[in-house]
Every structure is written in structure tokens, then in C-alpha cells.
Enzyme design. Structure first.
Site, PDB file in Angstrom:
ATOM      1  N   LYS A  31       0.633  -1.037  -0.116  1.00 26.02           N
ATOM      2  CA  LYS A  31       0.100  -0.328   0.375  1.00 26.02           C
ATOM      3  C   LYS A  31       1.072   0.979  -0.015  1.00 26.02           C
ATOM      4  CE  LYS A  31      -1.279   2.420   3.604  1.00 26.02           C
ATOM      5  NZ  LYS A  31      -2.217   2.634   4.793  1.00 26.02           N
ATOM      6  N   ARG A 129      -8.439  11.924  13.494  1.00 29.36           N
ATOM      7  CA  ARG A 129      -6.047  11.696  12.609  1.00 29.36           C
ATOM      8  C   ARG A 129      -6.199  12.634  11.892  1.00 29.36           C
ATOM      9  NH1 ARG A 129      -5.471   6.205   8.804  1.00 29.36           N
ATOM     10  NH2 ARG A 129      -3.563   6.091   9.870  1.00 29.36           N
ATOM     11  N   SER A 185       3.314  11.621  13.077  1.00 23.71           N
ATOM     12  CA  SER A 185       3.334  10.908  11.556  1.00 23.71           C
ATOM     13  C   SER A 185       4.557  11.474  10.643  1.00 23.71           C
ATOM     14  CB  SER A 185       1.492  10.978  11.088  1.00 23.71           C
ATOM     15  OG  SER A 185       1.323  10.527  10.173  1.00 23.71           O
ATOM     16  N   SER A 186       4.905  10.422  10.597  1.00 21.07           N
ATOM     17  CA  SER A 186       5.768  10.724   9.434  1.00 21.07           C
ATOM     18  C   SER A 186       5.171  11.116   7.813  1.00 21.07           C
ATOM     19  CB  SER A 186       6.673   9.458   9.192  1.00 21.07           C
ATOM     20  OG  SER A 186       5.921   8.329   8.543  1.00 21.07           O
ATOM     21  N   SER A 213       8.587   6.285  12.524  1.00 22.09           N
ATOM     22  CA  SER A 213       8.213   5.457  11.112  1.00 22.09           C
ATOM     23  C   SER A 213       9.271   6.104  10.225  1.00 22.09           C
ATOM     24  CB  SER A 213       6.816   5.344  10.886  1.00 22.09           C
ATOM     25  OG  SER A 213       6.144   5.149  11.765  1.00 22.09           O
ATOM     26  N   GLU A 330       3.782   0.434  12.263  1.00 17.16           N
ATOM     27  CA  GLU A 330       2.907  -0.858  11.742  1.00 17.16           C
ATOM     28  C   GLU A 330       2.632  -1.932  12.252  1.00 17.16           C
ATOM     29  OE1 GLU A 330       0.268  -0.049   8.839  1.00 17.16           O
ATOM     30  OE2 GLU A 330       1.008   1.476  10.033  1.00 17.16           O
ATOM     31  N   LYS A 427      -9.342  -2.937   3.386  1.00 14.27           N
ATOM     32  CA  LYS A 427      -8.594  -1.240   3.432  1.00 14.27           C
ATOM     33  C   LYS A 427      -7.379  -1.245   2.844  1.00 14.27           C
ATOM     34  CE  LYS A 427      -7.750   1.371   6.266  1.00 14.27           C
ATOM     35  NZ  LYS A 427      -6.480   1.908   5.985  1.00 14.27           N
TER      36      LYS A 427
END
Length: 465
Positions: A31, A129, A185-186, A213, A330, A427
Site C-alpha cells: 500500500k 486523525r 506522523s512521518s 517510522s 505498523e 482497506k
């Protein structure tokens, strides 16, 4: 037509492993690589052929976003997709991001360079988010951001830089500079790097705060460099970009190694041998860390001509682990599923950023572990798991594909587990339950769906599990 987000009717009875596994699994494409390939193709100088891309709910929404911004999709034989870039990114559309963080972040960054106003919406459960740090950086570049409900979260409307004719602010050393807070978040940094070829002036992008990440950022940089984009690292956490559009070289997407995790974990829990076919010898995917993680649970890992093979004896036991999963958070739900069967407590650290995924994954993991009869305590940057005899339970998935596969893994050793909304796996991994049962039966995995198939019938990725 966008696929709906209704909960799958009924409960899925997670199958229990009754014999050692002997299977070869064929997985759809990554993904992460597919989403980045879509952005590259949309801003490239020439049409870009993408082979092996993932066809799932998230990537369907990503592809639709590229079309909304002016790209043309051409479906080729054997599942290949060619993206024909627009001359100028077009505003005016409403982009449905669903639950996809990559669509929220990458789509927003592209919208900042579109000629007009673009609105981004998402599923109600994804409105928690965070996107605020990225919006601040896009505003500094000259885009206009207007929130629809709550500052820092979708829905949001973005009026692109071409429609405003504004420039970023100069720093004291007279160099264009844009700061980005990456602590949550990266993807914020990846979004800016991927769209940086659209900035008309050479610009320094500087990450501030902790950068979780990192492999995902490395993936963005490597894919851009393979397209001839000129990005130079100027310090540990800053990069100078130049307005060089991607060439449009063909992109071959690797199998999704994060999605390999549940299948590899199954071999550890049930014993036997499982091979994930076509495992790359070199990759930036976070799933490459399975090679290091699984031996900590007593499994043997080997690269073969066919792929990556994991073997374990039936009835294997293991002690708890203490792992910093910061670079590859993850993988945490799959690792946690193994930890509940350990003979001693485990601590998974460096994953505070998981609070901002499809759900608060730290809280979700702790809740479901307690529901199974073990104990878990959420830490400021992770989770502490104390094993105990487990009992059957009805497990929630929180509209989160990783929590759904967590439940499936646990069910291999805990008979009678029921899983809510297993279809949320679509997803990133359509046909999950079919692949899971094929693994247990030792039969052939279904062929991955193609993007052409799901554009013709989006319901193929909604509720089939």
C-alpha cells in the site's frame, strides 16, 4: 461511486489452527509504495506505468483522488496501471479519503498545488486523525487552509498556491525554508517530499520533533530519486528540494511486507512452515524487520529462491520481549498478538504515534487483550503486556485493519473467538478471510484484485470478507 463504510453484517468465527501450517502465500502489492507511486505519476513529466500495485479500499480512494486532481488512469493488460499526468493540477473536487491516512496527507499536499479550491472529507471515525502540522506547512508555502469542523482535523478546504500566487516566507539566511512537525506522523514529511517538485523555488524542508517510522520517509526519498528528482540532505533532518519533476519511469510495486506479518505469525503459533512468495532482497518497507523480530519468538527465518520462509515447531513457547518498535510501529498489533502467548511479560516501546492511526491503537490493543483474559497497561509511548490463560471473546476491530488481523492471529490458539467487522481488512488486504483459510488448508492463495476490477465494481473490496 465510492465504496460504503457500513459495518459488515454478522461476526466472523476466527478459525483455530488444528495442524501445523504448510503453505505458500501470495500477497498483493505494498500500500505504501502504491500510494507514493500514484503521487509520482500524477506530477510526472510523462505517463508512469505502475506494475503490481495494490487494489484495496485505501488505494482505490487514492486513485480516485488523483483523478479528482486531473490525472487520467489507463488500465493495461496483466493489471498494470498507467497514470497520465495533467498539465496543471485541478482544484474544484471533493476528495473522499475514507479511513486512509495516506490519502488525507498526500491528497492535501497535492491540493495545495492545485489551481483552485479542493475539499477533503473522510469517514466519521477518521476525523480524529491529525493533519494540523501538515496544514501549517502548506499554509507556509502559500496555500489557504480552512477547517470544516475542528482545527487540525478533516474535513478541510484547501485553496492551492497557483490560485493565490503567494510565496513562502524567507528565513534569516535568505533561504526558502518550511518546517514540519513530524512527531505524530512521518506521513507529513513524506507528503511534503513527494510534492516538493511542484515548489517553484528551491526550498529546505526541515523536520521538527521526533520522527517515527523513518523507513516510510526513506521509501519516499528512494522512489523520488529513482525518478530523477533532485533532493539533497542538508542535515540529519532537513532536505533541500529543487523543482525537478519526476521523469515517469516505470514503477514495480513489491508485495506488502507489513501484511505478511499475520501469516508469518501464524507459522509461529501453529508451527510448521510458511513462505511469503517474492520477498524482495532489498527494500525500504517496514515489513523487512520481520526477519529480525520473529527469531525473538523462537522461529527460524530463511530467504529461499521462492521468498521468505518461516518455520517453527508445533507447541513452541517463548519468553516475553522488550522491543523499541519506533521505526516500524505498523507491525505492533501483530507483535502484540504473539506477546499474549509468551511465558512472561512484554513491553513494546516507541509507538506513541499509534494513538493517531485509524484508532488509538494502544488503547485498542490493551482493551482487546484484557477482553481475552490477559492484562495490558498503556504506557506514555507503548504498551506493557502480561500474559495469562486466555478465553474466547468477541473482539472489536475499531474500523482498523491491523486490529482485525490481531484478532485473527489470536483466534489460531484461542477457540471460539468472534471478530466484529472483519471486512475492514479490505482497506489494505482484500479477500483476507479467503487467504487466511487457504493458508490453514494449505491451498493456493487467490490472485490479487486489479485496480481495473475495483473501478468497475467497488463492492469487490467492501464487505466480501
Amino acid at each position: 461511486m465510492s465504496p460504503t463504510n457500513s459495518r459488515t453484517a454478522g461476526l466472523w468465527a476466527a478459525p483455530t489452527a488444528t495442524r501445523p501450517i504448510s503453505a505458500t502465500v501470495v500477497l498483493p502489492g505494498s500500500k505504501s509504495q502504491t500510494s507514493r507511486a500514484f503521487v509520482i505519476g500524477t506530477i510526472a513529466q510523462n505517463p508512469t506505468r505502475i506494475s503490481g500495485g495494490l487494489a484495496s479500499r485505501d488505494t482505490y480512494l487514492a486513485a480516485r483522488a488523483m483523478v479528482d486532481l486531473g490525472a487520467t488512469l489507463v488500465f493495461e493488460d496483466e493489471g498494470d496501471l498507467v497514470i497520465e499526468p495533467p498539465q496543471t493540477l485541478q482544484g474544484g473536487a471533493t476528495i473522499d479519503c475514507g479511513q486512509a491516512g495516506t490519502v488525507m496527507r498526500f491528497g492535501s499536499a497535492l491540493a495545495a498545488f492545485a489551481d483552485g479550491k479542493t475539499k477533503l472529507i473522510c469517514d466519521p471515525t477518521a476525523e480524529a486523525r491529525p493533519i494540523g502540522p501538515l496544514m501549517d506547512s502548506l499554509s507556509a508555502l502559500g496555500a489557504k487552509v480552512r477547517y470544516g469542523k475542528r482545527k487540525g482535523y478533516l474535513p478541510v478546504s484547501i485553496t492551492g498556491i497557483p490560485a493565490r500566487k503567494r510565496k513562502p516566507q524567507r528565513s534569516e539566511d535568505d533561504e526558502w525554508q518550511v518546517l514540519i512537525d513530524t512527531s505524530s506522523s512521518s506521513q507529513f514529511l513524506s507528503a511534503l517530499l513527494l510534492t516538493s517538485p511542484l515548489i517553484e523555488t528551491p526550498t529546505v524542508l526541515r523536520a521538527e520533533g521526533r520522527l517515527p517510522s523513518w523507513p516510510y520517509v526513506a521509501m519516499s526519498l528512494e522512489m523520488l530519486q529513482a525518478q530523477g528528482v533532485n533532493i539533497q540532505q542538508t542535515s540529519s533532518w532537513s532536505w533541500r528540494t529543487n523543482p525537478t519533476r519526476p521523469v515517469g519511469n516505470p514503477i514495480q510495486v513489491e508485495p506488502d511486507l507489513a501484511n505478511a506479518g499475520p501469516f508469518l505469525a501464524a507459522a509461529v503459533l501453529a508451527g510448521g512452515s510458511l513462505t511469503v512468495r517474492d520477498w524482495p532482497t532489498r527494500t525500504d518497507q517496514v515489513g523487512r524487520y520481520w526477519v529480525e523480530i520473529l527469531p525473538k519468538f523462537g522461529a527460524s527465518v530463511a530467504m529461499t529462491a521462492e521468498g521468505l520462509t518461516v518455520t517453527a515447531p508445533p507447541g513452541l513457547t517463548w519468553s516475553g520481549v522488550d522491543l523499541d518498535l519506533g521505526p516500524y510501529g505498523e507491525l505492533a498489533p501483530t507483535v502484540a498478538a504473539l506477546c499474549v502467548f509468551a511465558t512472561s511479560p512484554s513491553t513494546l516501546r516507541g509507538i506513541a504515534h499509534l494513538r493517531g492511526h485509524e484508532t488509538d491503537r494502544l488503547a485498542a490493543m490493551a482493551t482487546e487483550i484484557r477482553r481475552l483474559g490477559a492484562e495490558a497497561r498503556v504506557l506514555h509511548d507503548g504498551i506493557h503486556i502480561i500474559p495469562a490463560p486466555l478465553r474466547a471473546a468477541q473482539l472489536a476491530t475499531y474500523e482498523d485493519h491491523r486490529m482485525a488481523t490481531f484478532a485473527a492471529i489470536v483466534g489460531l490458539r484461542v477457540p471460539g473467538c468472534l471478530v466484529e467487522n472483519i471486512g475492514t481488512t479490505a482497506k489494505t488486504l482484500p479477500q483476507f478471510t479467503t487467504r487466511w483459510q487457504a493458508m490453514l488448508d494449505g491451498t493456493k492463495s487467490p490472485l490479487p484484485l486489479t485496480m481495473e476490477e475495483i473501478f468497475k465494481d467497488p463492492n469487490l473490496i467492501e464487505g466480501s470478507d
